[in-house]
Design an enzyme around this catalytic site. Structure first.
Site, short mmCIF file in Angstrom:
data_model
loop_
_atom_site.label_atom_id
_atom_site.label_comp_id
_atom_site.label_asym_id
_atom_site.label_seq_id
_atom_site.Cartn_x
_atom_site.Cartn_y
_atom_site.Cartn_z
N ASP A 104 -1.05 -4.50 -1.04
CA ASP A 104 -0.37 -3.58 -0.12
C ASP A 104 -0.51 -2.15 -0.62
O ASP A 104 -0.75 -1.91 -1.81
CB ASP A 104 1.13 -3.88 -0.07
N1 URA Z 1 2.15 -9.91 -2.34
C1 URA Z 1 2.67 -8.83 -1.72
O1 URA Z 1 3.74 -8.90 -1.15
N2 URA Z 1 1.99 -7.68 -1.77
C2 URA Z 1 0.82 -7.54 -2.42
O2 URA Z 1 0.25 -6.45 -2.42
C3 URA Z 1 0.30 -8.67 -3.06
C4 URA Z 1 0.98 -9.83 -3.00
#
Ligand code: URA
Length: 235
Positions: A104
């Site tokens: 993310d």
């Molecule tokens: N899980 C998440 O919530 N975000 C990420 O970036 C990776 C795994």
């Protein structure tokens, strides 16, 4: 068939302008004959281009890791956001690497890139179960019941069923989480399903790979031994 100059750039021998100079200097041959015309079309399957007599085998396989900072989206392009591609050096971009899975925008840590499509798909396949290890700061404190719920396979708030995962409480508001799949916002949604909002997330490991001392925002290519170990984990 492709243009000789484009082919040379894709082999990583230099930038477009460097390749132009190499061609001008007569150091490039096609099937043993010096070639100065970058527009010349060649078929890399049947013809051999060489630099200083060294045959160029086309695009080499590359696997690299980035220690991703927050604020960059995992995408090859985006209209409004900065992408992780902006953090890669020209040499890797020329090799046409792509991110392996996604982190993310706000998540930091280990993000792999490769130009090997087959390896990429194996690494993100839940069937291959390559473990991804995260450090999370979150509201609340993880309990023994939360640990058991992760181990059993959580059901998210929207009904999505997760594979069994590891939750390791480190103390108030801090845990390690190990998952073997890469659903959208997976760790954040898993923690939310247990009433714990994630406030910070960092991927620290993927398979046997860890960030080591790689500074945030920096990228490095994996060694042949690291690639072989990664291959073994998802074959
Ligand atoms: N899980 C998440 O919530 N975000 C990420 O970036 C990776 C795994």
């Amino acid at each position: 068939m492709e243009r000789l100059d484009k082919f040379l750039v894709s082999c990583g021998v230099g930038s477009r302008s460097q390749v132009k100079d190499l061609l001008k200097s007569g150091r490039v041959t096609v099937d043993g004959v010096p070639e100065r015309d970058g527009a010349r079309k060649i078929d890399p399957q049947t013809q051999t281009a060489a630099l200083d007599g060294q045959p160029l085998g086309g695009r080499r396989r590359v696997v690299a890791m980035l220690n991703k900072p927050a604020g960059f989206v995992t995408a090859t392009e985006d209209r409004s956001e900065r992408t992780v591609m902006e953090l890669l050096p020209e040499t890797l971009l020329r090799q046409e690497v792509k991110p392996v899975g996604r982190l993310d925008k706000q998540t930091e840590g280990l993000l792999l890139f490769t130009n090997d499509g087959d390896l990429l798909h194996r690494l993100i396949s839940p069937k291959k179960e390559v473990p991804k290890r995260y450090y999370a700061r979150h509201e609340g404190q993880a309990s023994a019941e939360d640990v058991a719920a992760f181990a059993a396979g959580l059901v998210l708030r929207d009904g999505t069923v997760c594979l069994p995962a590891v939750l390791e409480p480190l103390g108030p508001g801090e845990s390690f989480v190990i998952v073997r799949e890469g659903k959208y916002h997976q760790v954040r949604r898993m923690m939310a399903a247990r009433g714990m909002t994630v406030t910070y997330l960092e991927r620290q490991g993927e398979g046997l790979l860890t960030l080591g001392g790689l500074p945030r925002g920096q990228v490095r290519e994996l060694t042949e031994a690291e690639i072989a170990a990664l291959e073994a984990e998802c074959s």
